[in-house]
Design a protein around this motif. Structure first.
Motif, PDB file in Angstrom:
ATOM      1  N   THR A 140       0.874  -1.547   0.204  1.00  0.00           N
ATOM      2  CA  THR A 140      -0.003  -0.024  -0.069  1.00  0.00           C
ATOM      3  C   THR A 140       0.989   1.261  -0.142  1.00  0.00           C
ATOM      4  O   THR A 140       1.883   1.616   0.066  1.00  0.00           O
ATOM      5  CB  THR A 140      -0.770   0.009   1.423  1.00  0.00           C
ATOM      6  OG1 THR A 140      -0.183   0.515   2.317  1.00  0.00           O
ATOM      7  CG2 THR A 140      -1.812  -1.196   1.187  1.00  0.00           C
ATOM      8  N   ALA A 141       0.030   2.530  -0.871  1.00  0.00           N
ATOM      9  CA  ALA A 141       1.070   3.912   0.003  1.00  0.00           C
ATOM     10  C   ALA A 141       1.676   4.121   0.994  1.00  0.00           C
ATOM     11  O   ALA A 141       2.432   4.416   0.760  1.00  0.00           O
ATOM     12  CB  ALA A 141      -0.317   4.392  -1.072  1.00  0.00           C
ATOM     13  N   ALA A 142       0.696   3.537   1.938  1.00  0.00           N
ATOM     14  CA  ALA A 142       1.180   4.882   2.808  1.00  0.00           C
ATOM     15  C   ALA A 142       2.772   3.443   3.866  1.00  0.00           C
ATOM     16  O   ALA A 142       2.963   4.117   4.695  1.00  0.00           O
ATOM     17  CB  ALA A 142       0.396   4.735   3.612  1.00  0.00           C
ATOM     18  N   GLU A 143       2.430   1.999   3.165  1.00  0.00           N
ATOM     19  CA  GLU A 143       3.699   1.438   3.611  1.00  0.00           C
ATOM     20  C   GLU A 143       4.823   1.393   2.508  1.00  0.00           C
ATOM     21  O   GLU A 143       5.787   2.150   3.454  1.00  0.00           O
ATOM     22  CB  GLU A 143       3.152  -0.089   3.405  1.00  0.00           C
ATOM     23  CG  GLU A 143       1.991  -0.806   4.348  1.00  0.00           C
ATOM     24  CD  GLU A 143       1.456  -1.770   4.399  1.00  0.00           C
ATOM     25  OE1 GLU A 143       0.436  -2.143   4.621  1.00  0.00           O
ATOM     26  OE2 GLU A 143       1.567  -2.386   2.963  1.00  0.00           O
ATOM     27  N   VAL A 144       4.844   1.143   1.835  1.00  0.00           N
ATOM     28  CA  VAL A 144       5.823   1.486   0.840  1.00  0.00           C
ATOM     29  C   VAL A 144       6.291   2.753   0.725  1.00  0.00           C
ATOM     30  O   VAL A 144       7.249   2.324   0.475  1.00  0.00           O
ATOM     31  CB  VAL A 144       5.077   0.915  -0.675  1.00  0.00           C
ATOM     32  CG1 VAL A 144       6.515   0.808  -2.061  1.00  0.00           C
ATOM     33  CG2 VAL A 144       4.714  -1.079  -0.373  1.00  0.00           C
ATOM     34  N   LEU A 145       5.832   3.969   0.250  1.00  0.00           N
ATOM     35  CA  LEU A 145       6.567   4.846  -0.433  1.00  0.00           C
ATOM     36  C   LEU A 145       6.981   5.536   1.063  1.00  0.00           C
ATOM     37  O   LEU A 145       8.138   6.122   0.398  1.00  0.00           O
ATOM     38  CB  LEU A 145       4.979   6.743  -0.410  1.00  0.00           C
ATOM     39  CG  LEU A 145       4.416   5.990  -1.269  1.00  0.00           C
ATOM     40  CD1 LEU A 145       3.156   6.533  -2.106  1.00  0.00           C
ATOM     41  CD2 LEU A 145       5.247   6.266  -2.905  1.00  0.00           C
ATOM     42  N   PRO A 146       6.991   5.104   2.358  1.00  0.00           N
ATOM     43  CA  PRO A 146       8.409   6.039   3.424  1.00  0.00           C
ATOM     44  C   PRO A 146       9.424   5.584   3.518  1.00  0.00           C
ATOM     45  O   PRO A 146      10.563   5.781   3.160  1.00  0.00           O
ATOM     46  CB  PRO A 146       6.900   5.869   4.461  1.00  0.00           C
ATOM     47  CG  PRO A 146       5.906   6.028   3.942  1.00  0.00           C
ATOM     48  CD  PRO A 146       5.748   5.669   2.503  1.00  0.00           C
ATOM     49  N   ALA A 147       9.076   3.935   3.212  1.00  0.00           N
ATOM     50  CA  ALA A 147      10.069   3.487   2.704  1.00  0.00           C
ATOM     51  C   ALA A 147      10.705   3.535   1.724  1.00  0.00           C
ATOM     52  O   ALA A 147      12.449   3.794   1.471  1.00  0.00           O
ATOM     53  CB  ALA A 147       9.619   1.715   3.523  1.00  0.00           C
ATOM     54  N   LEU A 148      10.829   3.435   0.367  1.00  0.00           N
ATOM     55  CA  LEU A 148      10.765   3.747  -0.567  1.00  0.00           C
ATOM     56  C   LEU A 148      11.714   5.406  -0.972  1.00  0.00           C
ATOM     57  O   LEU A 148      13.169   5.118  -1.428  1.00  0.00           O
ATOM     58  CB  LEU A 148      10.039   4.040  -2.139  1.00  0.00           C
ATOM     59  CG  LEU A 148      10.548   3.967  -3.342  1.00  0.00           C
ATOM     60  CD1 LEU A 148      11.759   3.100  -3.310  1.00  0.00           C
ATOM     61  CD2 LEU A 148       9.137   4.439  -4.291  1.00  0.00           C
ATOM     62  N   VAL A 149      11.382   6.566  -0.021  1.00  0.00           N
ATOM     63  CA  VAL A 149      11.919   7.303  -0.216  1.00  0.00           C
ATOM     64  C   VAL A 149      12.806   7.481   1.072  1.00  0.00           C
ATOM     65  O   VAL A 149      14.153   8.022   0.832  1.00  0.00           O
ATOM     66  CB  VAL A 149      10.906   8.809   0.900  1.00  0.00           C
ATOM     67  CG1 VAL A 149      11.683  10.125   1.218  1.00  0.00           C
ATOM     68  CG2 VAL A 149      10.227   8.969  -0.366  1.00  0.00           C
ATOM     69  N   SER A 150      13.091   6.462   1.809  1.00  0.00           N
ATOM     70  CA  SER A 150      13.476   7.120   3.020  1.00  0.00           C
ATOM     71  C   SER A 150      15.030   6.088   2.280  1.00  0.00           C
ATOM     72  O   SER A 150      16.360   6.077   2.430  1.00  0.00           O
ATOM     73  CB  SER A 150      13.192   5.965   4.148  1.00  0.00           C
ATOM     74  OG  SER A 150      12.454   6.956   4.308  1.00  0.00           O
ATOM     75  N   ALA A 151      15.032   4.585   1.129  1.00  0.00           N
ATOM     76  CA  ALA A 151      16.024   4.024   0.757  1.00  0.00           C
ATOM     77  C   ALA A 151      16.049   4.584  -0.405  1.00  0.00           C
ATOM     78  O   ALA A 151      18.240   4.720  -0.239  1.00  0.00           O
ATOM     79  CB  ALA A 151      15.103   2.651   0.302  1.00  0.00           C
ATOM     80  N   ALA A 152      15.892   5.634  -1.223  1.00  0.00           N
ATOM     81  CA  ALA A 152      15.704   6.286  -2.543  1.00  0.00           C
ATOM     82  C   ALA A 152      17.331   7.686  -1.824  1.00  0.00           C
ATOM     83  O   ALA A 152      18.341   7.653  -2.462  1.00  0.00           O
ATOM     84  CB  ALA A 152      14.752   7.362  -3.120  1.00  0.00           C
ATOM     85  N   TRP A 153      17.071   8.125  -0.696  1.00  0.00           N
ATOM     86  CA  TRP A 153      17.548   8.820  -0.305  1.00  0.00           C
ATOM     87  C   TRP A 153      18.084   8.692   1.144  1.00  0.00           C
ATOM     88  O   TRP A 153      17.248   9.506   1.495  1.00  0.00           O
ATOM     89  CB  TRP A 153      16.567  10.458  -1.119  1.00  0.00           C
ATOM     90  CG  TRP A 153      16.409  10.580  -2.343  1.00  0.00           C
ATOM     91  CD1 TRP A 153      17.550  10.988  -2.929  1.00  0.00           C
ATOM     92  CD2 TRP A 153      14.838  10.616  -2.813  1.00  0.00           C
ATOM     93  NE1 TRP A 153      16.563  10.882  -4.147  1.00  0.00           N
ATOM     94  CE2 TRP A 153      15.350  11.248  -4.028  1.00  0.00           C
ATOM     95  CE3 TRP A 153      13.344  10.185  -2.200  1.00  0.00           C
ATOM     96  CZ2 TRP A 153      14.556  11.029  -5.179  1.00  0.00           C
ATOM     97  CZ3 TRP A 153      13.068  10.526  -2.930  1.00  0.00           C
ATOM     98  CH2 TRP A 153      13.193  10.749  -4.633  1.00  0.00           C
ATOM     99  N   SER A 154      18.994   8.402   2.023  1.00  0.00           N
ATOM    100  CA  SER A 154      19.056   7.887   2.795  1.00  0.00           C
ATOM    101  C   SER A 154      19.293   8.831   3.809  1.00  0.00           C
ATOM    102  O   SER A 154      18.705   8.849   4.764  1.00  0.00           O
ATOM    103  CB  SER A 154      20.674   6.508   2.868  1.00  0.00           C
ATOM    104  OG  SER A 154      21.356   8.120   2.531  1.00  0.00           O
ATOM    105  N   ASP A 155      19.164   9.649   3.264  1.00  0.00           N
ATOM    106  CA  ASP A 155      19.049  11.216   4.325  1.00  0.00           C
ATOM    107  C   ASP A 155      18.020  11.607   5.055  1.00  0.00           C
ATOM    108  O   ASP A 155      17.821  12.236   5.392  1.00  0.00           O
ATOM    109  CB  ASP A 155      19.716  12.019   3.825  1.00  0.00           C
ATOM    110  CG  ASP A 155      19.517  12.717   3.334  1.00  0.00           C
ATOM    111  OD1 ASP A 155      18.964  11.659   2.231  1.00  0.00           O
ATOM    112  OD2 ASP A 155      19.369  13.871   2.525  1.00  0.00           O
ATOM    113  N   ALA A 156      16.887  10.785   4.092  1.00  0.00           N
ATOM    114  CA  ALA A 156      15.512  11.596   3.427  1.00  0.00           C
ATOM    115  C   ALA A 156      14.801  10.905   4.915  1.00  0.00           C
ATOM    116  O   ALA A 156      13.757  12.038   5.263  1.00  0.00           O
ATOM    117  CB  ALA A 156      14.943  10.651   2.683  1.00  0.00           C
ATOM    118  N   GLY A 157      15.042  10.709   5.603  1.00  0.00           N
ATOM    119  CA  GLY A 157      14.981  10.171   7.227  1.00  0.00           C
ATOM    120  C   GLY A 157      13.216   9.659   7.781  1.00  0.00           C
ATOM    121  O   GLY A 157      12.690  10.070   6.445  1.00  0.00           O
TER     122      GLY A 157
END
Ligand code: APR
Length: 256
Positions: free
Chosen positions: A239-256
């Motif tokens: 789901t969006a609420a599960e995947v997107l935060p993990a994806l953003v943090s992994a893509a830009w590790s400092d994304a926090g």
């Protein structure tokens, strides 16, 4: 091995221009019904022909206006979810970010995304059906119109025509400048992230396919398979609420 979140994060983190293309699924975890999910989808519960066409408004303006007022006030009562917030966070990391949505709620904006392109209009942009001038939103009437109650639409203060919802109905053209902006972004981006859309309704559904044709990597986030699966380089089944935060943090590790 099938491509996974790590592969998607790598593509996203290296992209110069990212397009995020969203459908009703990104608002599902906020409590806004989608259209085609079994049982809960709006088109499983309501007749699209009687509510979401110009003929329907012609036939019974109060039924149509009341139904969209119900949807608008529902959208105002809910809050953006972690999926919307993750999309808003991308703006600080992707050198260029374009947010295109088929949704008519304002949850992307309320999550902090600026310049969101609404391909199917907005519940918050009513206009005169005759002279097309923008109309004020009715103040949120204390009594909440339920989903079946007729509410007569207001009249235009300029020409006295009927005010209509500012959404694109079946059989209507999409706003030209929104469609053009979407086509330009899709044909020039490096990554198109499609989230929460069944990819069934054209011409919006052409956008991810156009991006793939121009060589962009398409990443799909959807708990179900869709006709966009073969178009996507990576399919993230969640789901969006599960995947997107993990994806953003992994893509830009400092994304926090
Ligand atoms: N996270 C991500 N995706 C989800 C979630 C979730 N929590 N819940 C459901 N989905 C997926 C469903 O699996 C489905 O593929 O979201 C998709 C929603 O598809 P639709 O209900 O068809 O919505 P959408 O694709 O936005 O519809 C397109 O159709 O009726 C018209 O104008 C209306 O803009 C709408 C257009």
């Amino acid at each position: 091995r099938p491509m996974d979140l790590h592969d998607a994060a790598k593509l996203l983190g290296q992209a110069r221009h990212v397009v995020v293309f969203t459908g009703a699924g990104i608002s599902a975890e906020s409590g806004v019904p989608t259209f085609r999910d079994a049982l809960t989808g709006l088109w499983s519960r309501f007749d699209a022909q009687a509510l979401a066409t110009p003929q329907a408004f012609e036939e019974d303006p109060a039924l149509v206006w009341g139904w969209y007022e119900w949807r608008r006030q529902l959208a105002q009562r809910v809050r953006p979810n972690h999926g919307h917030l993750a999309v808003a966070r991308m703006a600080a990391h992707a050198p260029e970010l374009t947010v295109l949505t088929q949704n008519v709620d304002d949850l992307h904006e309320r999550a902090g995304s600026s310049s969101v392109t609404h391909l199917h209009g907005s519940l918050f942009a009513p206009r005169c059906a005759t002279c097309t001038r923008a109309a004020e939103l009715p103040d949120s009437a204390e009594e909440q119109p339920d989903d079946g109650r007729r509410v007569p639409p207001p009249h235009c203060r300029y020409c006295d025509g009927l005010i209509r919802p500012g959404v694109v109905w079946f059989g209507e053209a999409l706003p030209q400048e929104a469609l053009e902006a979407a086509a330009v972004a899709a044909s020039t981006c490096d990554v198109l992230l499609t989230v929460g859309t069944s990819g069934l309704v054209y011409p919006a559904a052409e956008i991810p396919r156009l991006a793939a044709r121009y060589g962009a990597a398409v990443i799909q986030v959807n708990p179900q398979p869709t006709p966009l699966d073969p178009v996507a380089r990576v399919n993230l089944h969640g789901t969006a609420a599960e995947v997107l935060p993990a994806l953003v943090s992994a893509a830009w590790s400092d994304a926090g």
